[in-house]
Structure formats: structure tokens, C-alpha cells
Design an enzyme around this catalytic site. Structure first.
Site, PDB file in Angstrom:
ATOM      1  N   TYR A 152       0.839  -0.986   0.059  1.00  0.00           N
ATOM      2  CA  TYR A 152       0.075   0.042   0.042  1.00  0.00           C
ATOM      3  C   TYR A 152       0.771   1.181   0.019  1.00  0.00           C
ATOM      4  CZ  TYR A 152      -3.435   3.445   1.611  1.00  0.00           C
ATOM      5  OH  TYR A 152      -4.087   4.715   1.911  1.00  0.00           O
ATOM      6  N   ALA A 155       2.563   1.815  -3.461  1.00  0.00           N
ATOM      7  CA  ALA A 155       1.437   2.517  -4.362  1.00  0.00           C
ATOM      8  C   ALA A 155       1.535   3.953  -4.223  1.00  0.00           C
ATOM      9  CB  ALA A 155       0.146   1.630  -4.284  1.00  0.00           C
TER      10      ALA A 155
END
EC number: 1.1.1.362
Length: 251
Positions: A152, A155
Site C-alpha cells: 500500500y 503504491a
């Protein structure tokens, strides 16, 4: 400030930060298209706001960008003053625990979808000399490790790079691009990502003690900044990533 009506798109608008952002724009009279996966929560977001509309679609669906484009033509007058790339997916887990589906889902939602949606909306953004706001994460700023949430974070770090790069690419077309990086915000996202409610509550309490301002954030704390960045007075700001985290990222 002249309160002119703007055309706004907010992805991930069924809860949390996205809901707060959509409602903040709608409250000032803007036309808002709220995009999310599930119709029910979207309807709750726009309840009471006659200029707010919903589009229930998975933003990672290859057909989603063109579905949004059609709504822009039908609902927003063919222009986009503000695009808020907020939709996000997090799956907690250390490297040995993540499967391919969890990895790909996070990259698809947090990185690929904003690229393809922004690309599809370049013309209506240019027509309006519009603004793209990418909602990242303060946890992805700097060089701090993020064990258990690395995919996460990676990204979101990529989204920050897109913000800076697009500001250079799109500036000549009159389009501004800004990142907003929330810190720990009480949205319920931890539970949706797989944490128990007890664990999530404990996490929020512990993080609140670490934040210099002494508390975790509220979705409205982030929404206020997103709306302000879209104001005419902010027209010279582009390429920056603003941390809204109570000072946590500089500790």
C-alpha cells in the site's frame, strides 16, 4: 472569493475521506459526481445535496474511465474543474503473508486506476483549467519503513511521484496537480482491511499519542484542505504534496 459553481469528481466517495470531500464541495454548491463501488453508501453521501450525483462502478474495471466520461458529459456539462483521486484499497500483511490477489488489488486501485481515469479526463480538465488532487498517504512520505503495509505504501509513494511528474507534464495545458497526504485518519479503513475493531481502536489510540497535535485526524480535516486547494487563491500551487497528519511525518 467569488463562489462560482464548479464541476467535481471524487472517487472512493462512499465513506471516509472521499465522503467528507464530496460533501464539502457539495455544501458550497458545486456539481459533484461521487464514484464508488456500492450504490447504497454513495446515496448516503449525496443525501440532501441536489447537485450531487453518484456512479456505482469499480474504479479498477477497464470500462470505468469511459463510464465516468459519459457522466461528465451528462451531469457535469462536459468539464471537470476538480478531479479527486481518492479511492484506495489496503490489505495488511507482511511479505510472507500476501498473495498475488492482495498485491495486485492494491496496485490496481491505488496506482493504476488514478492513471487511467486522469488520462481519460484530460480534455475536460484542460477545458476548465482544472485541478487534479491525488490523495496519498503521509506514511509514504520520506524514508520511514512501513512493515505490514509496504505494498500500500509503495503504491501511494508512486502516486506522489505521479503528482510531481504530472504537474510538469500538464502545467502547459493549464492543469494543476497537487497531492494531499493524510496521516492516521479515523475512517474505519483498518477494519475494512482486516483488523478487528478492538485492534483498530487500539491502533488509533496508540497513534494519537504519537501525533504531535495529540490526536488522530478526522476526514473533515483532510476535506478542508482539498476544497481550499481548489480555490482561485491557490491557483499558483502545483506539484506539491501536502501532509495533513498533525505533524506525525516530521517526528
Amino acid at each position: 472569493m467569488e463562489n462560482t459553481q464548479r464541476s467535481v469528481i471524487v472517487t472512493g466517495g462512499g465513506s471516509g475521506i472521499g465522503r467528507a470531500v464530496a460533501r464539502a464541495f457539495a455544501a458550497r454548491g458545486d456539481r459533484v459526481l461521487v464514484v464508488g463501488r456500492t450504490a447504497g453508501p454513495l446515496a448516503e453521501t449525496v443525501d440532501g445535496h441536489k447537485e450531487a450525483h453518484t456512479l456505482a462502478v469499480d474504479i479498477t474495471d477497464p470500462a470505468a474511465p469511459q463510464a465516468v466520461v459519459r457522466e461528465v458529459r451528462e451531469r457535469l456539462g462536459g468539464v471537470v474543474d476538480v478531479l479527486v483521486n481518492n479511492a484506495a484499497t489496503a490489505v495488511f500483511g507482511h511479505l510472507g503473508e500476501l498473495d498475488r490477489t492482495a498485491v495486485e488489488a492494491q496496485v490496481a486501485t491505488n496506482l493504476v486506476a488514478p492513471v487511467l481515469l486522469t488520462q481519460a479526463l484530460l480534455d475536460p480538465l484542460e477545458t476548465a483549467s482544472g485541478l487534479v488532487v491525488n490523495i496519498g498517504s503521509a506514511g509514504a512520505l520520506g524514508r520511514r519503513a512501513w512493515p505490514g503495509n509496504a505494498v500500500y505504501g509503495a503504491a501511494k509513494a508512486g502516486l506522489d511521484l505521479l503528482t510531481r511528474s504530472w504537474a510538469v507534464e500538464l502545467g502547459p495545458r493549464g492543469i494543476r496537480v497537487i497531492g494531499v497526504a493524510p496521516g492516521v485518519i479515523e475512517t474505519g479503513a483498518g477494519v475494512r482491511a482486516g483488523m478487528s475493531q478492538e485492534a483498530y481502536d487500539g491502533f488509533l489510540e496508540a497513534m494519537g499519542q504519537r501525533v504531535p497535535l495529540g490526536r488522530v485526524g478526522r476526514p473533515e480535516d483532510v476535506a478542508w484542505w482539498v476544497v481550499r486547494l481548489a480555490d482561485p487563491e491557490a491557483a499558483y500551487a502545483s506539484g506539491a504534496v501536502l501532509a495533513v497528519d498533525g505533524g506525525l511525518s516530521v517526528t
